[in-house]
Write a protein that holds these residues in place. Structure first.
Motif, PDB file in Angstrom:
ATOM      1  N   HIS A  39       0.851  -1.199   0.000  1.00 18.45           N
ATOM      2  CA  HIS A  39       0.000   0.000   0.000  1.00 18.45           C
ATOM      3  C   HIS A  39       0.884   1.246   0.000  1.00 18.45           C
ATOM      4  CE1 HIS A  39      -4.010  -1.613   0.278  1.00 18.45           C
ATOM      5  NE2 HIS A  39      -3.772  -2.292   1.396  1.00 18.45           N
ATOM      6  N   ALA A  40       1.967   1.214   0.780  1.00 16.51           N
ATOM      7  CA  ALA A  40       2.884   2.361   0.832  1.00 16.51           C
ATOM      8  C   ALA A  40       3.596   2.565  -0.502  1.00 16.51           C
ATOM      9  CB  ALA A  40       3.909   2.160   1.955  1.00 16.51           C
TER      10      ALA A  40
ATOM     11  N   ALA B 168       3.536   5.867  -2.860  1.00 15.43           N
ATOM     12  CA  ALA B 168       4.792   6.483  -3.292  1.00 15.43           C
ATOM     13  C   ALA B 168       4.781   6.700  -4.803  1.00 15.43           C
ATOM     14  CB  ALA B 168       5.978   5.622  -2.883  1.00 15.43           C
ATOM     15  N   TYR B 169       4.231   5.747  -5.539  1.00 12.47           N
ATOM     16  CA  TYR B 169       4.101   5.930  -6.990  1.00 12.47           C
ATOM     17  C   TYR B 169       3.169   7.107  -7.298  1.00 12.47           C
ATOM     18  CZ  TYR B 169       6.678   2.146  -9.270  1.00 12.47           C
ATOM     19  OH  TYR B 169       7.677   1.358  -9.795  1.00 12.47           O
ATOM     20  N   ASP B 170       2.168   7.310  -6.468  1.00 10.91           N
ATOM     21  CA  ASP B 170       1.289   8.463  -6.665  1.00 10.91           C
ATOM     22  C   ASP B 170       2.043   9.763  -6.425  1.00 10.91           C
ATOM     23  OD1 ASP B 170      -1.398   9.580  -7.143  1.00 10.91           O
ATOM     24  OD2 ASP B 170      -1.271  10.200  -5.045  1.00 10.91           O
TER      25      ASP B 170
ATOM     26  N   ARG C 125      12.583   6.880  -2.501  1.00  6.83           N
ATOM     27  CA  ARG C 125      13.174   5.804  -3.305  1.00  6.83           C
ATOM     28  C   ARG C 125      13.058   4.456  -2.593  1.00  6.83           C
ATOM     29  NH1 ARG C 125      13.933   3.728  -8.106  1.00  6.83           N
ATOM     30  NH2 ARG C 125      16.088   3.511  -8.839  1.00  6.83           N
ATOM     31  N   ARG C 126      13.162   4.465  -1.286  1.00  5.82           N
ATOM     32  CA  ARG C 126      13.018   3.203  -0.553  1.00  5.82           C
ATOM     33  C   ARG C 126      11.628   2.598  -0.750  1.00  5.82           C
ATOM     34  NH1 ARG C 126      16.094   6.061   4.196  1.00  5.82           N
ATOM     35  NH2 ARG C 126      18.227   5.535   3.571  1.00  5.82           N
ATOM     36  N   LEU C 127      10.659   3.450  -1.036  1.00  2.39           N
ATOM     37  CA  LEU C 127       9.305   2.965  -1.280  1.00  2.39           C
ATOM     38  C   LEU C 127       9.089   2.616  -2.754  1.00  2.39           C
ATOM     39  CD1 LEU C 127       7.387   5.486   0.981  1.00  2.39           C
ATOM     40  CD2 LEU C 127       7.753   3.052   1.417  1.00  2.39           C
ATOM     41  N   THR C 128       9.503   3.489  -3.676  1.00  6.32           N
ATOM     42  CA  THR C 128       9.263   3.199  -5.090  1.00  6.32           C
ATOM     43  C   THR C 128      10.099   2.021  -5.577  1.00  6.32           C
ATOM     44  OG1 THR C 128      10.884   4.866  -5.782  1.00  6.32           O
ATOM     45  CG2 THR C 128       8.569   5.557  -5.641  1.00  6.32           C
ATOM     46  N   PHE C 129      11.235   1.765  -4.942  1.00  5.87           N
ATOM     47  CA  PHE C 129      12.019   0.588  -5.293  1.00  5.87           C
ATOM     48  C   PHE C 129      11.525  -0.643  -4.528  1.00  5.87           C
ATOM     49  CE2 PHE C 129      15.729  -2.096  -6.000  1.00  5.87           C
ATOM     50  CZ  PHE C 129      16.085  -1.746  -7.298  1.00  5.87           C
TER      51      PHE C 129
END
Length: 361
Positions: A166-167, A171-173, A194-198
């Motif tokens: 979900h996070a 992050a992509y949003d 970046r820690r979330l999008t990756f």
């Protein structure tokens, strides 16, 4: 620099790594591994992409194998049961297709399409069984892959995975909004995003079904284990930024560590490249130390009980997979058609994606 990785074909091929991107320590100290199931994995993931209509048949035939998505996962979770690796590889292939859809929605200003997709992915993550037949192939494919991943460990693991993803969606949003507005995050803000999008914690979560053991919080959150896990993911994200920097500057991207350094720290392009490379190299050195701490921790939790032995073995397997991530990510960037921008007819449009608006309106 020329190097000879472990080939994923019947013949050995020499991969040329540009000197600016070559990391001799990876090539010498991180031997490449590959799951023996890989040939079948590639075949079945290709079929899964077709059956779920995630790429057009002609694109699958021409590009799927060369994108090396299955190579990346087969080089990472090398001890996983075949069924687990297959589920992870299909999910990973879906992730790349989703990333491409996200990019095309931004490029073509499809804010409404992205908003609908975002909400549907959140819903599918919480109730995948109810979304397996969704008219948007990206939603249905996601539901299918998540449902399979949810079948390996406990409901608590499933909830943790869902919380972490979900996070990632959110992050992509944020990336969507940043790119639409031309907003370049500051360095620390970017590193956190970046820690979330990756999806750092998603790939770390998947270490557990690969090892066949769900780790209790006291093990997962142990500083030695967590530091080794984080460093393996940071390396992958930052090395990706290093490899992508020239392309992303040319494409007016806003999400790259180098771009944040240039914009907010006043660096030249050359200084930013040197800084990112320094971070990448330090990450490798730090991991080698953290790896030993994590393996020491694994030995300490073997207290002579059956459970202690099980957890100790699982942690050792997970740490071994963390190590694999370095070589797998490194060679992926030099073998996958995803990064061979100079061979594309249009440098702004990957040949393996379609530009039409996708999904249900």
């Amino acid at each position: 620099m020329q190097a000879l990785p472990r080939s994923t074909t019947s013949t050995q091929t020499v991969v040329v790594v540009p000197p600016s991107l070559a990391l001799p320590v990876i090539e010498s100290a991180f031997p490449r591994q590959l799951h023996p199931y890989w040939p079948r994995l590639q075949e079945k993931t290709r079929l899964w992409l077709l059956e779920n209509r995630l790429m057009p048949p002609a694109k699958v035939r021409e590009y799927a194998d060369g994108l090396c998505y299955t190579d990346l996962m087969a080089g990472y979770y090398t001890s996983a049961p075949d069924e687990v690796l297959q589920a992870i590889a299909d999910y990973s292939a879906w992730f790349f297709v989703w990333d491409d859809r996200h990019d095309r929605d931004i490029v073509h200003g499809r804010a409404g399409d992205w908003r609908r997709l975002r909400h549907r992915l959140h819903a599918a993550l919480d109730a995948p069984r109810h979304h397996q037949h969704h008219p948007d192939p990206l939603v249905a494919g996601f539901a299918d892959s998540v449902l399979r991943l949810y079948g390996f460990l406990s409901p608590a693991w499933n909830q943790r995975f869902a919380r972490h993803f979900h996070a990632v969606i959110e992050a992509y949003d944020r990336e969507f909004r940043n790119r639409t507005e031309g907003y370049i995050p500051g360095v620390e803000e970017y590193l956190a995003l970046r820690r979330l999008t990756f999806a750092h914690w998603i790939w770390t979560d998947l270490l557990e079904p690969s090892a066949g053991c769900e780790l209790p919080d006291a093990v997962r959150k142990n500083p030695a284990y967590r530091r080794a896990a984080l460093l393996s993911q940071e390396f992958a994200a930052w090395y990706n930024d290093l490899c992508s920097l020239p392309k992303e500057i040319a494409g007016d991207e806003v999400h790259n560590l180098g771009i944040s350094l240039i914009t907010h720290r006043g660096m030249t392009l050359e200084e930013a490249v040197d800084d990112v490379r320094r971070r990448v190299e330090e990450c490798i050195g730090d991991f080698i130390g953290a790896e030993q701490d994590a393996l020491r921790f694994a030995r300490e939790i073997d207290d002579g009980t059956v459970r202690g032995k099980e957890l100790s073995t699982a942690v050792q397997t997970c740490v071994g997979h963390m190590r694999n991530w370095f070589s797998s990510v490194y060679w992926f960037h030099h073998e996958s058609g995803r990064y061979m921008v100079d061979s594309w007819d249009d440098r702004s449009t990957p040949p393996y994606v379609t530009n039409e608006a996708a999904g249900e309106k």
